[in-house]
Structures are given as C-alpha cells and as structure tokens.
Design an enzyme around this catalytic site. Structure first.
Site, PDB file in Angstrom:
ATOM      1  N   LYS A 208       6.630  -2.307  -4.264  1.00 44.72           N
ATOM      2  CA  LYS A 208       7.904  -1.617  -4.449  1.00 44.72           C
ATOM      3  C   LYS A 208       8.079  -0.551  -3.353  1.00 44.72           C
ATOM      4  O   LYS A 208       9.108  -0.479  -2.705  1.00 44.72           O
ATOM      5  CB  LYS A 208       7.939  -0.983  -5.842  1.00 44.72           C
ATOM      6  CG  LYS A 208       9.213  -0.238  -6.140  1.00 44.72           C
ATOM      7  CD  LYS A 208       9.228   0.277  -7.565  1.00 44.72           C
ATOM      8  CE  LYS A 208      10.395   1.229  -7.764  1.00 44.72           C
ATOM      9  NZ  LYS A 208      10.453   1.800  -9.096  1.00 44.72           N
ATOM     10  N   GLU A 214      -3.852   0.323  -1.191  1.00 45.37           N
ATOM     11  CA  GLU A 214      -4.586  -0.941  -1.357  1.00 45.37           C
ATOM     12  C   GLU A 214      -3.805  -2.097  -0.751  1.00 45.37           C
ATOM     13  O   GLU A 214      -4.341  -2.933  -0.028  1.00 45.37           O
ATOM     14  CB  GLU A 214      -4.819  -1.222  -2.861  1.00 45.37           C
ATOM     15  CG  GLU A 214      -5.781  -0.289  -3.553  1.00 45.37           C
ATOM     16  CD  GLU A 214      -5.109   0.959  -4.119  1.00 45.37           C
ATOM     17  OE1 GLU A 214      -3.979   1.291  -3.685  1.00 45.37           O
ATOM     18  OE2 GLU A 214      -5.712   1.599  -4.993  1.00 45.37           O
ATOM     19  N   GLY A 269       7.688  -0.481 -11.560  1.00 41.04           N
ATOM     20  CA  GLY A 269       6.690  -1.465 -11.112  1.00 41.04           C
ATOM     21  C   GLY A 269       6.204  -2.356 -12.237  1.00 41.04           C
ATOM     22  O   GLY A 269       6.116  -3.580 -12.106  1.00 41.04           O
ATOM     23  N   ARG A 270       5.895  -1.763 -13.386  1.00 41.08           N
ATOM     24  CA  ARG A 270       5.339  -2.553 -14.501  1.00 41.08           C
ATOM     25  C   ARG A 270       6.420  -3.329 -15.256  1.00 41.08           C
ATOM     26  O   ARG A 270       6.121  -4.004 -16.227  1.00 41.08           O
ATOM     27  CB  ARG A 270       4.531  -1.647 -15.424  1.00 41.08           C
ATOM     28  CG  ARG A 270       5.269  -0.401 -15.894  1.00 41.08           C
ATOM     29  CD  ARG A 270       4.323   0.608 -16.533  1.00 41.08           C
ATOM     30  NE  ARG A 270       4.992   1.865 -16.871  1.00 41.08           N
ATOM     31  CZ  ARG A 270       5.145   2.879 -16.039  1.00 41.08           C
ATOM     32  NH1 ARG A 270       4.721   2.787 -14.794  1.00 41.08           N
ATOM     33  NH2 ARG A 270       5.739   3.990 -16.437  1.00 41.08           N
ATOM     34  N   GLU A 355       0.370   2.634 -18.925  1.00 43.71           N
ATOM     35  CA  GLU A 355       0.987   3.418 -17.850  1.00 43.71           C
ATOM     36  C   GLU A 355       2.327   3.982 -18.334  1.00 43.71           C
ATOM     37  O   GLU A 355       2.772   5.031 -17.886  1.00 43.71           O
ATOM     38  CB  GLU A 355       1.173   2.561 -16.587  1.00 43.71           C
ATOM     39  CG  GLU A 355       1.261   3.397 -15.314  1.00 43.71           C
ATOM     40  CD  GLU A 355       1.312   2.589 -14.024  1.00 43.71           C
ATOM     41  OE1 GLU A 355       2.279   1.844 -13.819  1.00 43.71           O
ATOM     42  OE2 GLU A 355       0.381   2.699 -13.204  1.00 43.71           O
ATOM     43  N   HIS A 386     -16.694 -14.835 -30.450  1.00 46.33           N
ATOM     44  CA  HIS A 386     -18.141 -14.929 -30.248  1.00 46.33           C
ATOM     45  C   HIS A 386     -18.651 -13.774 -29.419  1.00 46.33           C
ATOM     46  O   HIS A 386     -19.722 -13.864 -28.822  1.00 46.33           O
ATOM     47  CB  HIS A 386     -18.482 -16.276 -29.597  1.00 46.33           C
ATOM     48  CG  HIS A 386     -18.093 -17.415 -30.493  1.00 46.33           C
ATOM     49  ND1 HIS A 386     -18.924 -17.903 -31.473  1.00 46.33           N
ATOM     50  CD2 HIS A 386     -16.929 -18.096 -30.603  1.00 46.33           C
ATOM     51  CE1 HIS A 386     -18.293 -18.869 -32.129  1.00 46.33           C
ATOM     52  NE2 HIS A 386     -17.071 -18.999 -31.628  1.00 46.33           N
ATOM     53  N   LYS A 506      -5.020   9.381  -6.081  1.00 45.49           N
ATOM     54  CA  LYS A 506      -4.585   8.813  -4.797  1.00 45.49           C
ATOM     55  C   LYS A 506      -4.706   9.866  -3.699  1.00 45.49           C
ATOM     56  O   LYS A 506      -5.199   9.602  -2.615  1.00 45.49           O
ATOM     57  CB  LYS A 506      -3.106   8.392  -4.863  1.00 45.49           C
ATOM     58  CG  LYS A 506      -2.819   7.125  -5.624  1.00 45.49           C
ATOM     59  CD  LYS A 506      -1.337   6.775  -5.438  1.00 45.49           C
ATOM     60  CE  LYS A 506      -0.865   5.719  -6.396  1.00 45.49           C
ATOM     61  NZ  LYS A 506       0.574   5.510  -6.372  1.00 45.49           N
TER      62      LYS A 506
HETATM   63  O1  F6P Z   1      -0.236   3.633  -8.791  1.00 42.58           O
HETATM   64  C1  F6P Z   1       0.523   3.096  -9.821  1.00 42.58           C
HETATM   65  C2  F6P Z   1       1.639   2.266  -9.298  1.00 42.58           C
HETATM   66  O2  F6P Z   1       2.631   3.077  -8.781  1.00 42.58           O
HETATM   67  C3  F6P Z   1       2.192   1.347 -10.354  1.00 42.58           C
HETATM   68  O3  F6P Z   1       3.099   1.960 -11.178  1.00 42.58           O
HETATM   69  C4  F6P Z   1       2.747   0.248  -9.531  1.00 42.58           C
HETATM   70  O4  F6P Z   1       2.981  -0.897 -10.286  1.00 42.58           O
HETATM   71  C5  F6P Z   1       1.655   0.083  -8.505  1.00 42.58           C
HETATM   72  O5  F6P Z   1       1.214   1.395  -8.265  1.00 42.58           O
HETATM   73  C6  F6P Z   1       2.022  -0.600  -7.237  1.00 42.58           C
HETATM   74  O6  F6P Z   1       3.040   0.052  -6.551  1.00 42.58           O
HETATM   75  P1  F6P Z   1       3.839  -0.628  -5.385  1.00 42.58           P
HETATM   76  O7  F6P Z   1       4.530  -1.834  -5.928  1.00 42.58           O
HETATM   77  O8  F6P Z   1       4.785   0.403  -4.879  1.00 42.58           O
HETATM   78  O9  F6P Z   1       2.839  -1.034  -4.319  1.00 42.58           O
END
Ligand code: F6P
Length: 548
Positions: A208, A214, A269-270, A355, A386, A506
C-alpha cells in the site's frame, strides 16, 4: 453519538449481574431447559448457517448484549462506515473496503467524489492483465510465457493473497505456480525462487505504502535476481508489476505506471485482499472467479447493513466475543476450519482482528478499563485435535471456538468427508456437554482414573456451516469476520483502522540496522540489554565471518 464510558453504562452493569447469574449454569442445563435451543439459536445469511446455541448465553444476556450494541449506536456507526465518513479518526480517513465490492451502479462518495467507478476501472485493468497472463499472451523479456507468479508483500499485502490462493486453489489455473514472499529473512525469497526460471517469472510488488522495509528489501533482491539472470535491466518492464497507492515510489523503483494497479487510502491493509492487492488471487482463479468472490463479500455487506441486530450474523458473533472477553475474561478465540484449503485462514484473521482491535485507548483518548481484542489463533481440523485440543477440552482456560465446515467436499474420496464432518460435530458436542464422572464411572473405569477421564464440558463454540467452499462463499466468510471485528471496535469505542502499535519497532529497527554493519566501536546508546545483544552479534560476526 453518546460518549458515556462503556463500563459506566447501565446496560454494562446489567450484563455484569447477568454474567454472575449465568456463570455457573451449564450448557447441559440450558439445553435441557429448552429442547428447541439448537434450532432456535441459529441464523442463516448469504449461504452461511451459524449455530450459536452452544454458547453460555440465555435470552436475557443476549437481549442485554443487543441493547449494548444499540446503546453504542452501532447502526449509526455502520451507516457512517458505508457512507464514507472519516471513521478512522486518528488517520482522518474513510474506511470503505465495502466500496471495493459495490456494484458499478452504486455511488459512494469520498470528499465529494464517487469512488465506485474508480474501483471498477482498476478491476477492468486487473482483468485484462490477468487474461493476458493466464492465456500466455503476456510474454516475458525473452519471449517466454509467464508460468510463475511471486507476490512480494507483507501483512495485509501478503496474508490475504496467500490465504485466498490456498483457499481457492481448487479453482486455480494449475499451470501457474504461485509463490508468496513476505519475510525479510532472505530464506523466504531464496526458497521461493530457487527452482524458478526468471524468464518465466512475474513479480507482483504489493505494498500500500511502497515503503515497507521488508517488501522493499525483497523487491530489490528480486530485481537484482532477475537482472543477474537475464542480464538486461530492461527485463524489469515485463517481469514486475506493482500494486500500491503510491505511484511516485512505484515509478522511482522502476516499474512503469502502466504496470501499476492502484487502490486508495480508504482501504486498510488488512481489509485490502479484494482490492488490487488481490491481483495474485485474480491471476490464480481468473476474473470471473474474482468477481464471484466480490459478490460474496457484497452479499454479507448488505446483510450487515440491513438486518436487524438480533438477526445480524456479524453482530451476534461480535457480541459473543465481547461477552467472553469482557465478562468471562477469556483471552483467546480458536479458529478451527475443517477444510484443508482454509489452512491460512486463522493467520489471516489474526491480522484482521488483532491489528484492528488490539488497542488500549478509546476514540476519546482515554485508557480502556475493559479487555479489547482476544488473541486469535488456530489450525485446521482434524490436525489440531491431535495436538492442542487437549487443552481446550480439559485445560484450565476458557477458549471459545469458531468451527468452520462445509457440507460438500471439493475433493470426494471414499468416506473422508463424512469422517471430517463427524469430527467437527463431535468436537463441538464434546466441548459443550463433556462427560460427567458418573458417566465415566458407569463405563467401568477404575475409580482413580475417573477424574482424569472426566470432561467438564461447558466449553462454548460457534459452528459456521456452509454448503461449499467457493470464491463466493470465501468472500462471504471474510466479510462476516470483517464486520464482526468492526462491531467489536464500535462497542469498545476504539479506532479499529489504525495500527500505531507497529510503528515503534519499525523506527528502532531502522536505528539498529546501521549499527549491525559498522566496523567502528563508537558507544551504543540503547539499554544495557539491547547494547549487549548488538555487541554479541558484532563479536560473533567478526569471529565467524570477518567483515568483507
Ligand atoms: O506494519 C503493519 C502494516 O502497516 C500493516 O497494517 C500492513 O498490512 C502491512 O504493514 C504492509 O503495509 P504495506 O502494504 O504498506 O507494505
């Protein structure tokens, strides 16, 4: 809207005393008192049957919970969300994932602009692109067709896509290999790509913000991997597409804006798996399947918006969560899908719920004096039986369970499906009614063993029963949980759509990154524990692998 603190509302006090009356009552007693309970405490909406009879609730507590929802102006909050008001107050944003599945004929305004045509424009571009890739018309840099798709994203830009791909694998185009890379741990990228031919591989960079550490690290590694193998910078154009709200950063990365699929800041995002973030899903199941999935979401949206609270499935599920979290002090909810294809569903719901509602500050900036989101966790049945079900049956904690099952199997094989369903029904029955010591003794069990073999029962569960796992029913189920999480957030008076809690880590990581690669011994300024960990890493690295 009324701002009386939650625990000072008369209905909250009433719920406390109703809990005190009910806490020692058993499900055996509740069922014995009402022979119709199993049918009466059930609901059907959009092809989902919810049996909530095996919950420790009676008519008075349910009625008080419904009054609590009304007292918190739930219906007005629902309308505020659906009509694009800026209900994400800390970020001053509208929350309109429901617009992502609205029919083209609807108008939903954000700052005076109808966003529905924007949504359908992106859907049309995604469909055209998916058709090209699926048919082989989209060629890679060397002229080969695309056979591998790697989605690079994390959090909402990964969990939704990977969950949906796994859930709908049955409907996917099997000659396309789909992989998902999220972790900044290089292993994730290396293992996902080690057997792939770069000439046949398409990367979807899903982010987003297009700034997430990452994802950007993995995206740069992917670009380097591709260029190293195809030996041409120009290859990026045919092997990378982006899904983002940040066109500027996408272009800066080197992806042509023609190969970018956009969405908007009013999609969290979620809550984004049905936006362009679902591009990998559409590539797997095709535009028609994706459309059916959106139809399922929309059906549940309509139900949530229009059904009276007492017949409103997301509302009932949310109220039960509040009942257990705030009155029974239950700490977790187990999500137990009896369908192998839903193996990533619990992980997806973890982000959605935790979240969203893992908050301790009310919309008014006060500290909450009640529990907010429980911990969501789970594994598909029957595997969990199990492993950890022992604790759910006989442990000291109360763990409400959501069982999810389908009456029709997608893979018919012998009696597997009857066994699967028999197990899910049996688990809910065993949890609710247990086995008394008298029943155990009557079986001839040695007296010393009786307490060990006794099941206290009275352990609550919901049963969600759906005919068949399809794109449509998946969409419906996800929307059900989205709206349940929303309802919980309204009652807890928290902002379910921000995530400030992920920020501090972060920022600190960004500060530590250069410290881990330095060669000087300037003093570290963290706490003594963090300093010692960093120093140990630097010593080990210097000893094991001298810096290159
Ligand atoms: O760090 C949490 C977050 O902001 C989530 O809410 C989101 O889904 C994820 O990181 C990834 O964010 P982006 O789509 O901006 O890379």
């Amino acid at each position: 809207m009324s701002h009386t603190p939650l625990t000072q509302r008369p209905v909250w006090t009433e719920l406390k005393s109703l809990y005190a009356n009910l806490k020692d009552e058993t499900l055996r007693q509740l069922f014995a008192a009402d022979p119709q309970r199993g049918e009466r405490m059930s609901l059907e909406a959009c092809g989902v049957y919810l049996d909530y009879s095996k919950h420790r609730i009676d008519a008075s507590s349910l009625s008080a919970l419904l009054r609590l929802a009304a007292d918190c102006d739930l219906q007005q909050h629902i309308e505020a969300m659906f009509t694009g008001q800026k209900i994400n107050s800390t970020e001053q944003r509208a929350v309109l994932h429901t617009a992502l599945r609205a029919p083209a004929s609807k108008a939903i305004l954000v700052d005076g602009e109808n966003v529905v045509p924007l949504v359908h424009h992106v859907l049309a571009r995604m469909s055209a692109f998916s058709d090209q890739v699926r048919s082989g018309a989209w060629k890679g840099h060397t002229g080969k067709r695309i056979r591998n798709i790697v989605n690079i994203g994390i959090g909402g830009s990964d969990l939704g896509p990977v969950m949906a791909y796994e859930a709908l694998k049955h409907y996917s185009q099997r000659d396309l290999t789909m992989r998902f890379v999220a972790n900044v741990d290089a292993t994730d990228f290396v293992e996902a790509t080690q057997d792939l031919d770069p000439a046949e591989t398409l990367f979807i960079i899903s982010s987003k913000t297009f700034t997430t550490l990452e994802t950007m690290t993995n995206a740069h590694s992917a670009r380097a991997w591709l260029i190293a193998k195809l030996k041409d910078q120009a290859a990026v154009a045919k092997h990378f597409v982006a899904v983002s709200t940040n066109a500027e950063a996408v272009t800066k990365f080197g992806i042509d804006s023609a190969n970018m699929f956009g969405f908007w800041d009013w999609v969290g995002g979620r809550y984004s798996m049905d936006s362009a973030i679902g591009l990998s899903t559409m590539l797997a199941i095709g535009p028609q399947g994706f459309k059916e999935m959106l139809g399922g979401f929309h059906a549940m949206d309509e139900h949530f918006r229009t059904a009276p609270l007492a017949q409103n499935m997301p509302v009932i599920m949310a109220l039960l969560t509040i009942w257990y979290s705030d009155f029974f002090a239950a700490e977790t909810v187990a999500i137990l899908p009896y369908d192998q294809y839903l193996k990533r569903f619990p992980a997806y719901l973890q982000q959605l719920a935790m979240e969203s509602n893992g908050k301790q500050t009310t919309q008014d900036g006060a500290a909450v004096d009640y529990n907010t989101s429980p911990i969501y966790w789970g594994e598909p049945g029957t595997n969990g039986q199990h492993s950890f079900y022992q604790l759910i049956h006989q442990g000291t904690r109360l763990i409400p369970c959501d069982f999810i099952a389908f009456t029709e199997p997608l893979n018919k094989l012998g009696t597997h499906h009857e066994q699967l369903l028999a197990n899910v029904f049996a688990q809910a029955e065993a949890l609710a009614f247990g086995k008394t010591s008298a029943e155990v003794a009557a079986e001839g069990t040695k007296p010393w063993l009786v307490p060990h073999r006794t099941f206290s029962g009275n352990r609550p569960s919901s049963m969600l029963l759906v005919d068949r796992l399809t794109p449509r029913s998946l969409g419906t189920l996800i929307a059900l949980y989205e709206h349940s999480v929303f309802t919980q957030g309204v009652i807890w008076n928290i902002d379910s759509f921000d995530q400030w809690g992920v920020e501090l880590g972060k920022v600190l990581a960004q500060r530590i990154v250069p410290e881990l690669s330095r060669s000087n011994d300037a003093p570290l300024t963290h706490d003594s524990s963090t300093n010692a960990l960093i120093r140990r890493y630097l010593r080990r690295r210097a000893g094991a692998h001298p810096p290159s």
